[in-house]
Design an enzyme around this catalytic site. Structure first.
Site, PDB file in Angstrom:
ATOM      1  N   SER A   1     -51.011 -24.365 -57.343  1.00  0.00           N
ATOM      2  CA  SER A   1     -51.144 -22.932 -57.071  1.00  0.00           C
ATOM      3  C   SER A   1     -52.282 -22.745 -56.084  1.00  0.00           C
ATOM      4  O   SER A   1     -53.269 -23.482 -56.114  1.00  0.00           O
ATOM      5  CB  SER A   1     -51.445 -22.209 -58.383  1.00  0.00           C
ATOM      6  OG  SER A   1     -52.164 -21.024 -58.122  1.00  0.00           O
TER       7      SER A   1
ATOM      8  N   GLU B   1     -37.132 -25.158 -60.099  1.00  0.00           N
ATOM      9  CA  GLU B   1     -36.933 -23.704 -59.973  1.00  0.00           C
ATOM     10  C   GLU B   1     -36.069 -23.380 -58.757  1.00  0.00           C
ATOM     11  O   GLU B   1     -35.216 -22.497 -58.797  1.00  0.00           O
ATOM     12  CB  GLU B   1     -38.283 -22.997 -59.851  1.00  0.00           C
ATOM     13  CG  GLU B   1     -39.103 -23.056 -61.135  1.00  0.00           C
ATOM     14  CD  GLU B   1     -40.539 -22.599 -60.901  1.00  0.00           C
ATOM     15  OE1 GLU B   1     -40.732 -21.398 -60.658  1.00  0.00           O
ATOM     16  OE2 GLU B   1     -41.446 -23.444 -60.939  1.00  0.00           O
TER      17      GLU B   1
ATOM     18  N   LYS C   1     -52.949 -25.505 -62.124  1.00  0.00           N
ATOM     19  CA  LYS C   1     -51.482 -25.415 -62.178  1.00  0.00           C
ATOM     20  C   LYS C   1     -50.761 -26.622 -61.577  1.00  0.00           C
ATOM     21  O   LYS C   1     -51.188 -27.169 -60.576  1.00  0.00           O
ATOM     22  CB  LYS C   1     -50.998 -24.163 -61.433  1.00  0.00           C
ATOM     23  CG  LYS C   1     -51.360 -22.841 -62.075  1.00  0.00           C
ATOM     24  CD  LYS C   1     -50.662 -22.589 -63.404  1.00  0.00           C
ATOM     25  CE  LYS C   1     -49.180 -22.311 -63.254  1.00  0.00           C
ATOM     26  NZ  LYS C   1     -48.926 -21.036 -62.576  1.00  0.00           N
TER      27      LYS C   1
ATOM     28  N   TYR D   1      -3.366 -15.655 -38.981  1.00  0.00           N
ATOM     29  CA  TYR D   1      -4.791 -15.651 -38.660  1.00  0.00           C
ATOM     30  C   TYR D   1      -5.308 -14.238 -38.427  1.00  0.00           C
ATOM     31  O   TYR D   1      -4.632 -13.384 -37.851  1.00  0.00           O
ATOM     32  CB  TYR D   1      -5.072 -16.499 -37.407  1.00  0.00           C
ATOM     33  CG  TYR D   1      -6.547 -16.499 -37.033  1.00  0.00           C
ATOM     34  CD1 TYR D   1      -7.427 -17.384 -37.649  1.00  0.00           C
ATOM     35  CD2 TYR D   1      -7.061 -15.587 -36.122  1.00  0.00           C
ATOM     36  CE1 TYR D   1      -8.779 -17.363 -37.345  1.00  0.00           C
ATOM     37  CE2 TYR D   1      -8.412 -15.554 -35.809  1.00  0.00           C
ATOM     38  CZ  TYR D   1      -9.273 -16.448 -36.434  1.00  0.00           C
ATOM     39  OH  TYR D   1     -10.613 -16.415 -36.141  1.00  0.00           O
TER      40      TYR D   1
ATOM     41  N   THR E   1     -30.186 -25.205 -80.777  1.00  0.00           N
ATOM     42  CA  THR E   1     -29.145 -24.196 -80.564  1.00  0.00           C
ATOM     43  C   THR E   1     -29.906 -22.878 -80.605  1.00  0.00           C
ATOM     44  O   THR E   1     -30.893 -22.749 -81.347  1.00  0.00           O
ATOM     45  CB  THR E   1     -28.047 -24.222 -81.647  1.00  0.00           C
ATOM     46  OG1 THR E   1     -28.650 -23.952 -82.905  1.00  0.00           O
ATOM     47  CG2 THR E   1     -27.330 -25.563 -81.699  1.00  0.00           C
ATOM     48  N   HIS E   2     -29.491 -21.923 -79.812  1.00  0.00           N
ATOM     49  CA  HIS E   2     -30.206 -20.637 -79.691  1.00  0.00           C
ATOM     50  C   HIS E   2     -31.666 -20.848 -79.271  1.00  0.00           C
ATOM     51  O   HIS E   2     -32.525 -20.024 -79.588  1.00  0.00           O
ATOM     52  CB  HIS E   2     -30.174 -19.835 -81.003  1.00  0.00           C
ATOM     53  CG  HIS E   2     -28.824 -19.751 -81.622  1.00  0.00           C
ATOM     54  ND1 HIS E   2     -27.939 -18.739 -81.356  1.00  0.00           N
ATOM     55  CD2 HIS E   2     -28.180 -20.583 -82.483  1.00  0.00           C
ATOM     56  CE1 HIS E   2     -26.817 -18.938 -82.037  1.00  0.00           C
ATOM     57  NE2 HIS E   2     -26.934 -20.059 -82.724  1.00  0.00           N
TER      58      HIS E   2
ATOM     59  N   ASN F   1     -46.754 -26.870 -60.860  1.00  0.00           N
ATOM     60  CA  ASN F   1     -45.526 -26.082 -61.025  1.00  0.00           C
ATOM     61  C   ASN F   1     -44.265 -26.891 -60.717  1.00  0.00           C
ATOM     62  O   ASN F   1     -44.232 -27.645 -59.747  1.00  0.00           O
ATOM     63  CB  ASN F   1     -45.555 -24.864 -60.093  1.00  0.00           C
ATOM     64  CG  ASN F   1     -46.716 -23.936 -60.418  1.00  0.00           C
ATOM     65  OD1 ASN F   1     -47.104 -23.808 -61.571  1.00  0.00           O
ATOM     66  ND2 ASN F   1     -47.271 -23.313 -59.397  1.00  0.00           N
TER      67      ASN F   1
ATOM     68  N   LYS G   1     -17.254 -19.664 -42.357  1.00  0.00           N
ATOM     69  CA  LYS G   1     -18.001 -20.890 -42.059  1.00  0.00           C
ATOM     70  C   LYS G   1     -19.414 -20.972 -42.622  1.00  0.00           C
ATOM     71  O   LYS G   1     -19.799 -21.981 -43.210  1.00  0.00           O
ATOM     72  CB  LYS G   1     -18.064 -21.097 -40.539  1.00  0.00           C
ATOM     73  CG  LYS G   1     -16.726 -21.427 -39.991  1.00  0.00           C
ATOM     74  CD  LYS G   1     -16.723 -21.528 -38.499  1.00  0.00           C
ATOM     75  CE  LYS G   1     -15.295 -21.469 -38.037  1.00  0.00           C
ATOM     76  NZ  LYS G   1     -14.564 -20.251 -38.447  1.00  0.00           N
TER      77      LYS G   1
ATOM     78  N   ASN H   1      -6.378 -21.407 -33.487  1.00  0.00           N
ATOM     79  CA  ASN H   1      -6.159 -21.186 -34.923  1.00  0.00           C
ATOM     80  C   ASN H   1      -5.910 -22.483 -35.684  1.00  0.00           C
ATOM     81  O   ASN H   1      -6.482 -22.701 -36.756  1.00  0.00           O
ATOM     82  CB  ASN H   1      -4.999 -20.207 -35.137  1.00  0.00           C
ATOM     83  CG  ASN H   1      -5.308 -18.839 -34.553  1.00  0.00           C
ATOM     84  OD1 ASN H   1      -6.439 -18.592 -34.135  1.00  0.00           O
ATOM     85  ND2 ASN H   1      -4.321 -17.954 -34.512  1.00  0.00           N
TER      86      ASN H   1
ATOM     87  N   SER I   1     -19.211 -16.883 -32.423  1.00  0.00           N
ATOM     88  CA  SER I   1     -19.561 -17.700 -33.600  1.00  0.00           C
ATOM     89  C   SER I   1     -20.285 -18.974 -33.174  1.00  0.00           C
ATOM     90  O   SER I   1     -20.622 -19.805 -34.014  1.00  0.00           O
ATOM     91  CB  SER I   1     -18.290 -18.064 -34.377  1.00  0.00           C
ATOM     92  OG  SER I   1     -17.333 -18.641 -33.514  1.00  0.00           O
TER      93      SER I   1
ATOM     94  N   GLN J   1     -13.286 -15.986 -39.303  1.00  0.00           N
ATOM     95  CA  GLN J   1     -14.482 -16.582 -38.689  1.00  0.00           C
ATOM     96  C   GLN J   1     -15.669 -16.548 -39.663  1.00  0.00           C
ATOM     97  O   GLN J   1     -16.603 -17.329 -39.557  1.00  0.00           O
ATOM     98  CB  GLN J   1     -14.821 -15.819 -37.407  1.00  0.00           C
ATOM     99  CG  GLN J   1     -15.950 -16.424 -36.608  1.00  0.00           C
ATOM    100  CD  GLN J   1     -15.982 -15.868 -35.186  1.00  0.00           C
ATOM    101  OE1 GLN J   1     -15.168 -16.241 -34.357  1.00  0.00           O
ATOM    102  NE2 GLN J   1     -16.890 -14.963 -34.924  1.00  0.00           N
TER     103      GLN J   1
END
Ligand code: ARG
Length: 459
Positions: free
Chosen positions: A277, A290, A283, A317, A155-156, A285, A325, A110, A23, A322
């Site tokens: 773009s 996003e 563009k 353990y 709403t909606h 963006n 993480k 551990n 690890s 492991q």
């Protein structure tokens, strides 16, 4: 390569098997926590006279030298020593000789790894709480400039009733406030020391767990050694709270993305938080928003991953742990990054108040006002709703809005209508009058801003 635990083995694994089990390529993130944990353990061993003064002194010098090197990024880790704990132990022995092997008295990897994770998460959760506060400050500052900026509330995703933009921003302030409370609450469980739980059953050495816990700034210790080394609910809590926070940021992202579109034009992001773009020159963006929306997925993924890892593990353990993480490291980095981006993006964003206002004028979001107007004159609300519904229909047929309709048309539907009907149709009036507790009335929003600031000062 001979293993630090290799006494009872005749053969060593092949390199690719070692690689699968190691690890170190990700738990090296815990290098400082591991050394700090060792220093606390060492101080405890000395205090309890398990190590002599000279032994403790030499080990301390060795650990401090490793800490300096770690700070300067000078340590070179090797897959041959599996994880951060064994890598550091090997380095310590190389640095000060076999006496370095005494550090591992009365402890196991551990309890060591669990301690590292608690330390890491404590520090980063505290930092996340600071970042949320910074974001809340930005929301309050922005809201202060827009108490009387009106936009349609939805709403909606259909225009519903006009609201103050400050009110909209403060909705996110309170979501962040609850997120912050959830992190603070999770901190209570993070702030516990598993050090001294040993491999699973404690130790025969006369250790003082309270002492090492105190050295590390923990509030308390795990009561049960099996529990201390084998549960990861403190990480699950962190991931759950982070998932909720990311859900909030993702909803906000979605709104920003909509508001930036030519269909809405409610806001414009600063050039420094937008991208172009490669093909379409016009563009601009909202990539950052996003990305925050997209990154929400990986945080949920880490939560689901760890819940699934944990669900079938017998005490105590298991090496499965492991796998706890990478998702945690990734979530810390993701949440911190998203909060920083949002703070910058919102504070530099331009609000197109005129476009927002226009949107409230050319629609029917004042229809509730009209129904309330009739209800206040004694008509049952259900009936008023029906009358206004018919008026809306008439307007749609004529291609006009409620404020364009002549008084005669109103009177035809109900005698209760008088000249003052045009006042209630003004969207500003509609917002102003919503003075109920928690409502969008300008005075209420001004009070809410004071309250929000108070909360920031008190935290
Ligand atoms: N690298 C291990 C982990 O992250 C450390 C604990 C290993 N303990 C053991 N008994 N193999 O969980």
């Amino acid at each position: 390569m001979k293993k630090l635990w290799g006494g009872r083995f005749q053969k060593t694994p092949e390199k690719w098997v070692d690689e699968f089990g190691a690890s170190i390529h990700f738990d090296k993130t815990l290098v400082k926590e591991d050394i700090l944990g060792s220093l606390a353990h060492l101080a405890m061993l000395r205090k309890c006279e398990i190590l002599s003064k000279e032994e403790a002194e030499r080990i301390k010098q060795g650990l401090e030298s490793l800490l300096q090197k770690a700070k300067k990024n000078e340590l070179v880790f090797s897959i041959d020593h599996e994880d951060i704990h064994l890598n550091l132990e090997k380095m310590l022995i190389d640095e000060i000789g076999p006496i370095g092997g005494k550090l591992h008295t009365a402890r196991s990897r551990n309890d060591q790894v669990a301690t590292d994770m608690h330390l890491y998460l404590k520090h980063h959760t505290e930092h996340i709480i600071e970042l949320i506060t910074a974001f809340q400050n930005t929301l309050v500052e922005k809201a202060e400039h827009h108490i009387e900026t009106i936009l349609p509330g939805y709403t909606h995703l259909q225009r519903a009733q006009p609201i103050s933009f400050a009110h909209h921003l403060l909705a996110y302030f309170w979501m962040m406030e609850r997120d912050k409370q959830r992190y603070s609450d999770a901190l209570k469980r993070i702030n516990q020391s598993p050090l001294g739980c040993g491999a699973l059953a404690g130790t025969t050495f006369p250790i003082d767990r309270q002492y090492s816990a105190k050295q590390l700034g923990f509030d308390s210790i795990y009561e049960n050694s099996l529990d201390g080394v084998s549960d990861r609910d403190f990480i699950l809590e962190f991931l759950s709270v982070s998932s909720i926070l990311m859900m909030h940021l993702s909803r906000f992202s979605e709104e920003i993305i909509l508001w930036c579109s030519q269909e809405f034009k409610f806001v414009e992001l600063d050039d420094t938080y937008a991208t172009g773009s490669s093909m379409m020159p016009q563009k601009k963006n909202p990539d950052m928003a996003e990305l925050v929306r997209g990154k929400t997925g990986r945080v949920y993924g880490s939560l689901m991953g760890l819940l699934t890892i944990m669900k079938g593990l017998p005490l105590a353990y298991n090496k499965d742990l492991q796998e706890d993480k990478e998702g945690m490291f990734d979530t810390v980095k993701t949440v911190q990054g998203c909060l920083e981006i949002f703070t910058g993006m919102i504070s530099t964003m331009t609000v197109n108040s005129n476009e927002m206002k226009k949107a409230t004028q050319h629609d029917f979001s004042n229809a509730t006002e009209l129904a309330d107007y009739l209800a206040k004159k004694g008509m049952p609300f259900r009936e008023a709703h029906e009358v206004v519904g018919k008026l809306v229909y008439t307007c749609i047929e004529k291609g006009i809005f409620l404020s364009d309709l002549p008084l005669e048309e109103y009177k035809k539907m109900s005698k209760q209508f008088a000249e003052d009907v045009y006042i209630v149709l003004d969207p500003k009036h509609a917002v102003e009058k919503r003075m109920s507790e928690g409502g969008t009335g300008f005075k209420k929003v001004t009070e809410a801003l004071q309250n929000a600031k108070q909360h920031l000062n008190n935290f």
